[in-house]
Design a protein around this motif. Sequence first.
Motif, PDB file in Angstrom:
ATOM      1  N   ILE A  76     -85.991 -63.244  12.197  1.00 42.65           N
ATOM      2  CA  ILE A  76     -84.453 -63.459  11.524  1.00 42.65           C
ATOM      3  C   ILE A  76     -83.638 -64.380  12.547  1.00 42.65           C
ATOM      4  O   ILE A  76     -83.336 -63.747  13.493  1.00 42.65           O
ATOM      5  CB  ILE A  76     -84.001 -62.277  11.282  1.00 42.65           C
ATOM      6  CG1 ILE A  76     -84.754 -61.004  10.691  1.00 42.65           C
ATOM      7  CG2 ILE A  76     -82.446 -62.019  10.896  1.00 42.65           C
ATOM      8  CD1 ILE A  76     -84.833 -61.301   9.309  1.00 42.65           C
TER       9      ILE A  76
ATOM     10  N   ARG B 220     -92.519 -64.634   7.309  1.00 41.41           N
ATOM     11  CA  ARG B 220     -91.431 -64.608   6.513  1.00 41.41           C
ATOM     12  C   ARG B 220     -90.145 -65.108   7.592  1.00 41.41           C
ATOM     13  O   ARG B 220     -90.103 -64.518   8.734  1.00 41.41           O
ATOM     14  CB  ARG B 220     -90.874 -63.403   6.080  1.00 41.41           C
ATOM     15  CG  ARG B 220     -91.791 -62.820   5.036  1.00 41.41           C
ATOM     16  CD  ARG B 220     -91.593 -63.160   3.776  1.00 41.41           C
ATOM     17  NE  ARG B 220     -92.378 -62.596   2.664  1.00 41.41           N
ATOM     18  CZ  ARG B 220     -93.875 -63.058   2.363  1.00 41.41           C
ATOM     19  NH1 ARG B 220     -94.294 -64.035   3.026  1.00 41.41           N
ATOM     20  NH2 ARG B 220     -94.398 -62.556   1.536  1.00 41.41           N
TER      21      ARG B 220
ATOM     22  N   ILE C 178     -85.952 -66.029   8.061  1.00 39.03           N
ATOM     23  CA  ILE C 178     -84.644 -65.899   7.148  1.00 39.03           C
ATOM     24  C   ILE C 178     -83.874 -66.355   8.331  1.00 39.03           C
ATOM     25  O   ILE C 178     -83.490 -65.831   9.542  1.00 39.03           O
ATOM     26  CB  ILE C 178     -84.578 -64.521   6.894  1.00 39.03           C
ATOM     27  CG1 ILE C 178     -85.644 -63.965   5.987  1.00 39.03           C
ATOM     28  CG2 ILE C 178     -83.187 -64.350   6.344  1.00 39.03           C
ATOM     29  CD1 ILE C 178     -85.505 -62.408   5.790  1.00 39.03           C
TER      30      ILE C 178
ATOM     31  N   ASN D 176     -85.976 -68.673   3.848  1.00 38.85           N
ATOM     32  CA  ASN D 176     -84.883 -68.533   3.081  1.00 38.85           C
ATOM     33  C   ASN D 176     -83.854 -68.273   3.865  1.00 38.85           C
ATOM     34  O   ASN D 176     -83.760 -68.218   5.264  1.00 38.85           O
ATOM     35  CB  ASN D 176     -84.918 -67.295   2.070  1.00 38.85           C
ATOM     36  CG  ASN D 176     -86.037 -67.416   1.018  1.00 38.85           C
ATOM     37  OD1 ASN D 176     -85.967 -68.361   0.138  1.00 38.85           O
ATOM     38  ND2 ASN D 176     -87.379 -66.987   1.178  1.00 38.85           N
TER      39      ASN D 176
ATOM     40  N   ALA E 289     -81.838 -58.617   3.680  1.00 39.73           N
ATOM     41  CA  ALA E 289     -82.867 -59.005   4.979  1.00 39.73           C
ATOM     42  C   ALA E 289     -84.476 -58.106   4.470  1.00 39.73           C
ATOM     43  O   ALA E 289     -85.453 -58.869   4.705  1.00 39.73           O
ATOM     44  CB  ALA E 289     -82.301 -58.470   6.242  1.00 39.73           C
TER      45      ALA E 289
ATOM     46  N   LEU F  29     -86.023 -60.095   1.465  1.00 42.24           N
ATOM     47  CA  LEU F  29     -86.506 -61.554   1.936  1.00 42.24           C
ATOM     48  C   LEU F  29     -87.817 -61.328   2.624  1.00 42.24           C
ATOM     49  O   LEU F  29     -88.568 -62.168   3.013  1.00 42.24           O
ATOM     50  CB  LEU F  29     -85.386 -62.500   2.195  1.00 42.24           C
ATOM     51  CG  LEU F  29     -84.482 -62.752   1.008  1.00 42.24           C
ATOM     52  CD1 LEU F  29     -83.327 -63.601   1.825  1.00 42.24           C
ATOM     53  CD2 LEU F  29     -85.172 -63.658   0.120  1.00 42.24           C
ATOM     54  N   SER F  30     -87.796 -60.174   3.587  1.00 44.54           N
ATOM     55  CA  SER F  30     -88.929 -60.217   4.337  1.00 44.54           C
ATOM     56  C   SER F  30     -90.125 -59.333   3.830  1.00 44.54           C
ATOM     57  O   SER F  30     -91.315 -59.527   4.495  1.00 44.54           O
ATOM     58  CB  SER F  30     -88.518 -59.196   5.416  1.00 44.54           C
ATOM     59  OG  SER F  30     -87.378 -59.655   6.356  1.00 44.54           O
TER      60      SER F  30
END
Length: 253
Positions: A91, A139, A141, A184, A228, A231-232
């Motif tokens: 993140i 992932r 973000i 993303n 969060a 999208l994870s």
Amino acid sequence: MNPFDLTGKTALVTGASRGIGLAMADSLATAGADIIAVSATLDLHGSAVQKAVESHGRSFTGYRVDFADPDAVTSFGAELIQSGSPIDILINNAGTIERAPAAQHSADSFSRVVQINLTSQFLLTQLIGRAMLARGNGRIIFTASLLSFQGGINVPGYTASKSAIAGLIRALANEWTASGVTVNGIAPGYIATDNTADLRADLGRRQAILDRIPAARWGEPEDLGGAAVFLSSDAARYISGAILPVDGGWLGR
């Protein structure tokens, strides 16, 4: 299986000491992820984010890294890779903002904001992303902004950096998605954090902003947590190169 379950995953959250980063770390831990938290000002023992994560029974590791220093960011990323512990979720939330009219905005302020908000984000993502690509899964973000789409007022460095983040999300998604790494962004609306303290203190600006938000309220950091987690998770496995606004309807107004 619950597609939103993050049990067994490790998430690295930058800018995690307060505000949006803390809320995201808390939500990811609630979903089952262990958390590595990073901030330039993180209290390495007994921080709010540590207490939040551990209250959910998840493991916590904290680091203090200044994202204005590219060498420090690179060293930190290399240390994580050398530790051998895989990062499943990155993140990229660390960021800053400096306000001044464009005609008076200093070059030093502009450069510092771009370094923290953009260049350091790329350096860390490049290092963590290589390991994700080697494993074939990950992932990533980024915290984008409404100013990834709009121009803003008195924040030229911030707008430039967040507009570039939108392009970086798409560029990385184009290269990495086929290898199992989705990229993303989340674009927060007007959220009650330190970054918006000056706006909220200006009664005229505060009301003008509030009048345009269809949800009729400023957002709270906790409003970003669900995005969060989504999208994870495997629920978003076919989403890449997207930026999800969490703005109370602002962009649709």
